[in-house]
Design an enzyme around this catalytic site. Structure first.
Site, PDB file in Angstrom:
ATOM      1  N   LYS A 129       1.151  -1.245  -0.220  1.00 25.58           N
ATOM      2  CA  LYS A 129       0.088   0.009   0.100  1.00 25.58           C
ATOM      3  C   LYS A 129       1.268   0.801  -0.189  1.00 25.58           C
ATOM      4  O   LYS A 129       0.233   2.944  -0.307  1.00 25.58           O
ATOM      5  CB  LYS A 129      -1.015   0.034   1.538  1.00 25.58           C
ATOM      6  CG  LYS A 129      -2.219  -0.990   0.915  1.00 25.58           C
ATOM      7  CD  LYS A 129      -3.134  -0.900   2.299  1.00 25.58           C
ATOM      8  CE  LYS A 129      -3.714  -1.906   2.291  1.00 25.58           C
ATOM      9  NZ  LYS A 129      -5.163  -1.174   2.778  1.00 25.58           N
ATOM     10  N   ASP A 155      -9.844   3.366   1.733  1.00 29.82           N
ATOM     11  CA  ASP A 155     -10.140   2.622   3.239  1.00 29.82           C
ATOM     12  C   ASP A 155     -10.803   3.563   4.551  1.00 29.82           C
ATOM     13  O   ASP A 155     -11.822   2.720   5.286  1.00 29.82           O
ATOM     14  CB  ASP A 155      -8.601   2.134   4.042  1.00 29.82           C
ATOM     15  CG  ASP A 155      -8.327   0.841   3.690  1.00 29.82           C
ATOM     16  OD1 ASP A 155      -8.334  -0.124   2.919  1.00 29.82           O
ATOM     17  OD2 ASP A 155      -7.230   1.017   3.145  1.00 29.82           O
TER      18      ASP A 155
END
Ligand code: ATR
Length: 272
Positions: A68, A104
């Site tokens: 990420k 997220d």
């Protein structure tokens, strides 16, 4: 039916064998009749994988652990919020230009919004990893009063400073009261399902308690919170909403959230 025109999407990470993203996104494609397919690729070399996305014309990608952060340096553009959070979990390929996003934090906010407002609320975030950073950022955006607590004090204090939040050492969280408690640590995850990240005594009726762990679907923290009269938000809710945000970035169509939720919960309940 899959044809030469089918749009290809995928998740890249390591490991990806337990990823719920293919089931969730393929169910969504089918529901709205979108000509897309979603696959999973276990990737070690992130630079080569991004080259592959470009050369194969993959339309959209979910990025998961451990890529990420490292993926960011291989993209053409990063959305401002993802840049501030310092992590990308979604890539959109627009005519060969790859842009990174972070859904997220949006997933966490949408899941929480089903049970509570955030503005002005005393929010305790447990943990200081990537998930805590993204969620903490979202809480700040919504005007929550954010406190971070973490086992490693120094790491927790650093995140609190970055987010201009308060820090509370784990051994004194009982001295304060909280409206919303969010667990971003792995405590309570299978196989250690008999563990809780906080003492039971800090849970009081009317609180909202959220866990990002979705394996099991109802962690001991959530079960205890429910028994004490708290509203609860499970990890599947956050996962589905972050996926819905990805879906909308990729297809510019409304995500069929309930179908995505059913697909994910169906698998999780069978895994129990
Ligand atoms: P992610 O990026 O997915 O959030 P991470 O960077 O590994 O994951 O962070 C995991 C968080 O869970 C950390 O805050 C970690 O605490 P430390 O900073 O002290 O390592 C926390 N965590 C993991 N296992 C824990 C445990 N058994 N007890 C308390 N906290 C734990």
């Amino acid at each position: 039916m899959i044809s030469t025109r089918t749009n290809v999407y995928c998740v890249i990470g390591k490991p990806v064998s337990h990823s719920l993203s293919p089931i969730m996104h393929n169910a969504a494609f089918e529901k709205i009749g979108y000509d897309g397919v979603y696959l999973a690729f276990e990737v070690e070399d992130i630079s080569a994988a991004v080259g592959g996305i470009r050369s194969l014309g993959i339309r959209g990608v979910s990025v998961t652990i451990p890529h990420k952060v490292s993926v960011m340096s291989y993209l053409d553009e990063i959305d401002t919020t993802a840049l501030k959070i310092g992590a990308v979990n979604t890539i959109v390929n627009r005519h060969g230009k790859l842009k990174g996003y972070n859904t997220d934090f949006q997933g966490a906010l949408k899941a929480l919004a089903e049970k509570s407002d955030i503005h002005g609320k005393r929010v305790l975030v447990l943990g200081a990893g990537g998930a805590a950073r993204a969620i903490g950022f979202g809480i700040n955006m919504e005007g929550g009063r954010l406190t971070i607590s973490n086992r490693s004090l120094e790491r927790g204090e650093r995140l609190a400073e970055d987010l201009q939040a308060s820090f509370c050492a784990p051994d004194v969280i009982e001295r304060n009261s909280w409206d919303i408690i969010i667990n971003t640590t792995s405590v309570g995850m299978t196989p250690e399902t008999d563990r809780m990240p906080v003492p039971e005594t800090i849970l009081t009726p009317g609180q909202v308690v959220m866990d990002i762990v979705y394996n099991p679907l109802e962690t001991l923290l959530l079960k205890t919170a429910r028994d004490k009269g708290c509203a609860t938000v499970d990890g599947a809710a956050m996962f589905v909403y972050q996926g819905a945000c990805q879906f909308e970035l990729w297809t510019a169509q409304s995500a069929p959230v309930s179908v995505m939720g059913q697909a994910v919960r169906g698998v999780l309940l069978k895994r129990k």
